[in-house]
Design an enzyme around this catalytic site. Sequence first.
Site, PDB file in Angstrom:
ATOM      1  N   HIS A 308      21.718 -63.855 -71.446  1.00 54.85           N
ATOM      2  CA  HIS A 308      21.055 -65.013 -70.853  1.00 54.85           C
ATOM      3  C   HIS A 308      19.675 -65.139 -71.458  1.00 54.85           C
ATOM      4  CE1 HIS A 308      19.477 -67.763 -67.828  1.00 54.85           C
ATOM      5  NE2 HIS A 308      20.736 -68.026 -67.559  1.00 54.85           N
ATOM      6  N   ASP A 366      28.632 -66.671 -65.081  1.00 52.95           N
ATOM      7  CA  ASP A 366      29.967 -67.108 -65.485  1.00 52.95           C
ATOM      8  C   ASP A 366      30.972 -65.961 -65.606  1.00 52.95           C
ATOM      9  OD1 ASP A 366      29.319 -69.843 -65.723  1.00 52.95           O
ATOM     10  OD2 ASP A 366      28.261 -69.412 -67.570  1.00 52.95           O
TER      11      ASP A 366
END
Length: 432
Positions: A308, A366
Site C-alpha cells: 500500500h 483487498d
Amino acid sequence: MSETNSVRLSGPGGIEAELPVHDGTLGPRVMDVRRLYAQTGMFTYDPGFTSTASCRSGITYIDGDAGILLYRGYRIEELAEKSDFLETAYLILFGELPNGAQRLKFIHDITYHTMLHEQVQFLFRGFRRDAHPMALMIAVVGALSAFYHEDLDVEDPHHRMIATYRMIAKMPTIAAWAYKYSIGQPFVYPRNDLGYAENFIHMMFATPCEEYRVDPVLAKALDRIFILHADHEQNASTSTVRLVGSTGASPYAAIAAGIASLWGPAHGGANEAVVLMLDEIGTVDRIPEFLARAKDRNDPFRLMGFGHRVYKNYDPRAAVLKQSADQVLATLGQKHNPKLEIAKELEKIALEDEYFQERKLFPNVDFYSGIILEAMGIPTKMFTAIFALARTVGWMAQWNEMMLDPEQKIGRPRQLYVGPGERPFVPLEERP
Ligand code: ACO
C-alpha cells in the site's frame, strides 16, 4: 490548522525561498509550496503525489506506520464493531455520529431515494450481457447527470446534499441491477422495509417467482465490509472525484470518473484480482512459486492484496476482515475454505520473507474481502462494484468538503517538459 513557522530554501544560482509550514491535527507537517514558483521560478516534481498534500481534509486520517485508520477521529475497528454503515456514512458526511432522531431521519431519507428512474433500465439493456459490472456502473452513474441536470446547482449546498443522498441511495440499486442484467434475470426493485445491506442482497438474489429471505448474518457481514470501504483519504479514486469536481462538473460525472479510477487492479480492482490469484495458486504447496514470481523484477506479477502507498504496517481493515472471514465462513458452514487457507499461509510466508519485510509490504483491505464476498455467493466480477458502492459515501463527502473549501481551485498540475524544443514545420516531401 495553524501556520507555525517556515522553511528557508537556498539552491544553486542564488535561489532563495521562504515557505510557510503548516501543522495539521495529526500527521506530518506540510510545507506550503504555493508561492515557490513566484519566488524561485521552479516547480516541484512528484509523480504519483508521494510527498504532496493535494488538499486540506478533516474526514479521514491514516497513520500508515502504525496501521491506524480514523473516520472523523473514530478508529475503524471500533466503528466496524459498534456502528453500522448508514450511521458511519452520516459520521463521514457530517462530522459527528448522529443522535437517535438524526439517525432515523437519515436512514429514512436514504431509503426513500433508492429507486431509479424507469428510463435508466434501458441504459442497462444497451449493454452486452457479459459486460463487466464496473463498465455498466460507470455508464449508468455518468448518465444520472443527464437525469438530474437542470435542477442541480453545484454551488448550492442544499442541491449538493440532494445529490449526495441520491447517489448513496441509488448505488446499491445500480450495482445489483448490473449483476441481474449480466445473468439475464429481471431487475428487482428496492424495498423500503429492508436495511441498506439487506436491501442490496435482496436486489441481487431475489427473483419475482418466490419469497427471498435475507440471512441477517450475511447482511451484517456485508454492512461491515461497507463500513471498512467507506472512505480512505486522498486515494486515486477520491483524488479523481475531487479533480473532476474541481472544474464545477456534475457530481454524477465526478463519481463515474471515480468508479473508473477504482476499477484498476492497483486500486479497488485488486479484490477481484486476489481471488483470481488464489484460484491460480490452487494449493498451498505452490505458494513459494508465486512468491518467487512476485519478487522477480523481470516478472510483472505482483502479490495482489499486498502493499500500500500509505500503510507500511498491517492495514487495519485487513485485520478486521481476516477476523470477519473466520466468523462468516464458520456461520456458512465453510470452516475449511481452501482459499482462506491458502491466503493465510501466503500471508504467513510473505510476512516472514526478507523481500516483503524490507519493503514493508503487508496485506491490504483487498486481501481478505474477496474471500468473504465469494463465500457469501457474490460473484467475483461484483467485488469492485461493491467497493464502489461503499466508497460512494467517501467520494460524496470529499466532494462536498472540496466545494466548501475557500482555497479550492481547479486541479491543474504542472509538468517537467522533456519533449523537443520549438522547431520549424517540415513539409511532407522533406520528411525522412
Ligand atoms: N508484490 C510484490 N512486490 C511489491 C508489491 C506486491 N504486491 N507491492 C509493491 N511491491 C514492491 C515493488 O516492486 C517495489 O519494489 P522495488 O523497490 O524493489 O522496486 C516496492 O515494493 C515499492 O512498490 P511501489 O510500486 O513503488 O509502491 P506504490 O506505493 O507505488 O504502490 C500499490 C502501492 C500499487 C498498492 C502496490 O503495492 C501494488 O501494486 N499492490 C498490489 C495491488 C493491490 O493490492 N492494490 C490494492 C491497494 S489497496 C486499495 O487500493 C484499495
